[in-house]
Design an enzyme around this catalytic site. Structure first.
Site, PDB file in Angstrom:
ATOM      1  N   HIS A 122       0.867  -1.186   0.000  1.00 56.13           N
ATOM      2  CA  HIS A 122       0.000   0.000   0.000  1.00 56.13           C
ATOM      3  C   HIS A 122       0.906   1.239   0.000  1.00 56.13           C
ATOM      4  O   HIS A 122       2.005   1.210   0.564  1.00 56.13           O
ATOM      5  CB  HIS A 122      -0.844  -0.051   1.287  1.00 56.13           C
ATOM      6  CG  HIS A 122      -1.890   1.008   1.406  1.00 56.13           C
ATOM      7  ND1 HIS A 122      -1.621   2.307   1.778  1.00 56.13           N
ATOM      8  CD2 HIS A 122      -3.233   0.949   1.216  1.00 56.13           C
ATOM      9  CE1 HIS A 122      -2.755   2.997   1.814  1.00 56.13           C
ATOM     10  NE2 HIS A 122      -3.745   2.194   1.480  1.00 56.13           N
ATOM     11  N   ASP A 199       3.126  -4.440   8.156  1.00 51.17           N
ATOM     12  CA  ASP A 199       1.875  -3.688   8.056  1.00 51.17           C
ATOM     13  C   ASP A 199       0.722  -4.694   8.153  1.00 51.17           C
ATOM     14  O   ASP A 199       0.397  -5.385   7.195  1.00 51.17           O
ATOM     15  CB  ASP A 199       1.854  -2.937   6.715  1.00 51.17           C
ATOM     16  CG  ASP A 199       0.521  -2.232   6.478  1.00 51.17           C
ATOM     17  OD1 ASP A 199      -0.356  -2.285   7.364  1.00 51.17           O
ATOM     18  OD2 ASP A 199       0.358  -1.636   5.391  1.00 51.17           O
ATOM     19  N   GLN A 202      -4.511  -5.220   7.023  1.00 50.80           N
ATOM     20  CA  GLN A 202      -5.536  -6.095   6.445  1.00 50.80           C
ATOM     21  C   GLN A 202      -5.527  -7.489   7.082  1.00 50.80           C
ATOM     22  O   GLN A 202      -6.243  -8.369   6.626  1.00 50.80           O
ATOM     23  CB  GLN A 202      -5.331  -6.225   4.923  1.00 50.80           C
ATOM     24  CG  GLN A 202      -5.501  -4.931   4.162  1.00 50.80           C
ATOM     25  CD  GLN A 202      -6.944  -4.412   4.154  1.00 50.80           C
ATOM     26  OE1 GLN A 202      -7.890  -5.128   4.482  1.00 50.80           O
ATOM     27  NE2 GLN A 202      -7.115  -3.159   3.766  1.00 50.80           N
ATOM     28  N   LYS A 225     -10.484  -0.584  10.135  1.00 53.70           N
ATOM     29  CA  LYS A 225     -10.631  -1.779   9.277  1.00 53.70           C
ATOM     30  C   LYS A 225     -11.068  -2.977  10.102  1.00 53.70           C
ATOM     31  O   LYS A 225     -11.247  -4.064   9.579  1.00 53.70           O
ATOM     32  CB  LYS A 225      -9.300  -2.136   8.604  1.00 53.70           C
ATOM     33  CG  LYS A 225      -8.564  -0.983   7.980  1.00 53.70           C
ATOM     34  CD  LYS A 225      -8.753  -0.911   6.496  1.00 53.70           C
ATOM     35  CE  LYS A 225      -7.820   0.134   5.915  1.00 53.70           C
ATOM     36  NZ  LYS A 225      -8.132   0.502   4.556  1.00 53.70           N
ATOM     37  N   CYS A 363      -4.668   2.028  -3.925  1.00 53.34           N
ATOM     38  CA  CYS A 363      -3.495   2.632  -3.258  1.00 53.34           C
ATOM     39  C   CYS A 363      -2.276   1.725  -3.355  1.00 53.34           C
ATOM     40  O   CYS A 363      -1.487   1.623  -2.394  1.00 53.34           O
ATOM     41  CB  CYS A 363      -3.788   2.965  -1.795  1.00 53.34           C
ATOM     42  SG  CYS A 363      -5.062   4.180  -1.577  1.00 53.34           S
TER      43      CYS A 363
END
Ligand code: PMP
Length: 418
Positions: A122, A199, A202, A225, A363
């Site tokens: 991202h 990261d 998600q 999220k 993104c």
């Protein structure tokens, strides 16, 4: 387990039938739990106060809840110490904090000069590192993907060497849903003395995450999220590394002493990184969201897996559809393109059927340059989706593809010689 088990916990869906609103855009932001909405509202309506400042009863109560929320996150990701959990505005903010503070720290001194990023990242896990590289004369290297957008693990591992200073990679790709083999990457980074940054934006809503088992140096995610509020996120870091970082923003509550005679001194982590009044309602709401996920993780995973397999089946039954990513190793998210159909037009038509999903580069522009496609349609499923919605999506998708395919054919028919 019924596919509708969790739906009633999300007020936005309670009074709507699937025909009126199908939300397949949870990777952009998830819908919000009633408990999260109630908690944030309660803070503003009945319990407003600042934290870590005033000594009156309400302030003490809210400060205790605020720090309890930190322990909720600590337990959620299995961090060793609550001081390893820092509140930020979201994953983007966490990554910016990290890149800028690492640059100003001595932590990069005895390391290599390369920052490794996966091609799937991202923009939030690319641009802060590019800026760090620009400021400190470091070099960005990219861990490559195959023609489906799946990380080439062997090649990625080969890139990690004594020259590597930082490895930054998503646990799960937001564009394609692939679960990256982060454990192997972290181990290799560690073996070469590089700092590992994961990261997890998600990942955390869809699978258990254990930062001690992963042994990553840093892990970031966003509240919105995972059924929580916007504007709140987390930076996890191993305590000795956090202690070695300088503060990010400067101001109230992150200082120990301030005078006009000498330089300010700072609090230890986490307050060192939390200048100014934090997003208190966001923190309290995020803790509620996490409590929900923790109590239901196995059911959520089972439900999402069932729905994902149904989604795959319906997409694979449409001959014009091409699937991207690694369907054998994915969260409940599938991106696809359709032969002969403009995906942006398709998203518009699906929206007219009240189906909300995202189209474009998500993104992750470098990834789509690599795949040489203009963008994909992304269906991201969550614990409030159900089979009925998938059935309606199937009909709407076939109908929309037929409409758009006809439009492509028509000019040929008109110009056909008689
Ligand atoms: N990383 C990933 C993988 C994401 O999906 C997102 C949000 N789409 C971000 C980082 C940035 O998160 P936020 O916008 O909440 O800061």
């Amino acid at each position: 387990m019924s596919a509708t088990t969790f739906r009633h916990l999300f007020p936005i869906l309670v009074d709507r039938q699937p025909e009126q609103y199908i939300y397949f855009d949870s990777a952009a932001t998830s819908l919000k739990l009633a408990s999260v909405i109630h908690t944030t509202q309660d803070y503003y309506q009945s319990n407003t106060s600042n934290v870590h400042r005033s000594s009156h009863k309400v302030a003490q109560h809210v400060t205790e809840q605020f720090e309890q929320a930190r322990r909720v996150v600590q337990q959620f990701i299995n961090a060793k110490n609550q001081r390893e959990v820092i509140w930020t505005q979201g994953a983007t903010d966490s990554l910016n904090l990290l890149a800028q503070c690492l640059g100003r720290s001595s932590l990069l001194d005895a390391r290599g000069t390369e920052i490794l990023i996966a091609a799937t990242e991202h923009h939030s896990n690319i641009v802060p590192w590019q800026e760090l590289a620009r400021q400190y004369n470091l070099v960005i290297k990219v861990m490559p993907v195959d023609a489906n957008g799946v990380l080439k693990l062997h090649d990625a591992l080969q890139l990690i060497s004594k020259h590597t200073a930082i490895v930054a990679i998503g646990h799960v790709s937001n564009a394609l849903g692939n679960i990256n083999p982060v454990q192997a990457i972290i181990q290799r980074a560690k073996a070469h003395g590089a700092i590992s940054v994961i990261d997890g934006t998600q990942a955390v809503a869809h699978m258990p995450v254990d930062v001690v088992a992963l042994d990553c140096d840093f892990y970031v995610f966003s509240g919105h999220k995972i059924y929580g509020p916007t504007g709140i996120g987390v930076l996890y870091g191993k305590l000795p590394l956090l202690e070695a970082l300088p503060p990010y923003r400067l101001g109230g509550e992150m200082v120990k002493t301030v005078s006009f005679k000498q330089a300010a001194t700072f609090q230890p982590s986490p307050l060192k990184f939390e200048a100014g009044t934090p997003n208190i309602a966001g923190v309290l709401g995020l803790a509620e969201a996490i409590k929900f996920i923790e109590s239901n993780m196995h059911e959520i995973m089972a439900l999402e897996q069932t729905l994902y397999l149904q989604l795959l089946q319906l997409l694979e039954n449409i001959p014009e559809v091409t699937l991207w990513g690694d369907k054998a190793n994915s969260i409940s998210l599938q991106s696809f393109t359709v032969k002969g159909v403009n995906v942006y037009d398709l998203a518009l038509l699906l929206d007219s059927h009240n189906i909300a999903l995202r189209v474009g580069h998500h993104c992750a522009m470098p990834l789509f340059n690599e795949l040489a496609i203009d963008g994909v349609l992304r269906v991201s499923l969550s614990c409030y989706n159900n089979e009925q919605e998938l059935a309606l999506f199937d009909i709407a998708l076939r109908d929309s593809i037929a409409t758009l395919s006809q439009q492509v054919v028509e000019p040929d028919v008109r110009h056909k010689p008689s």
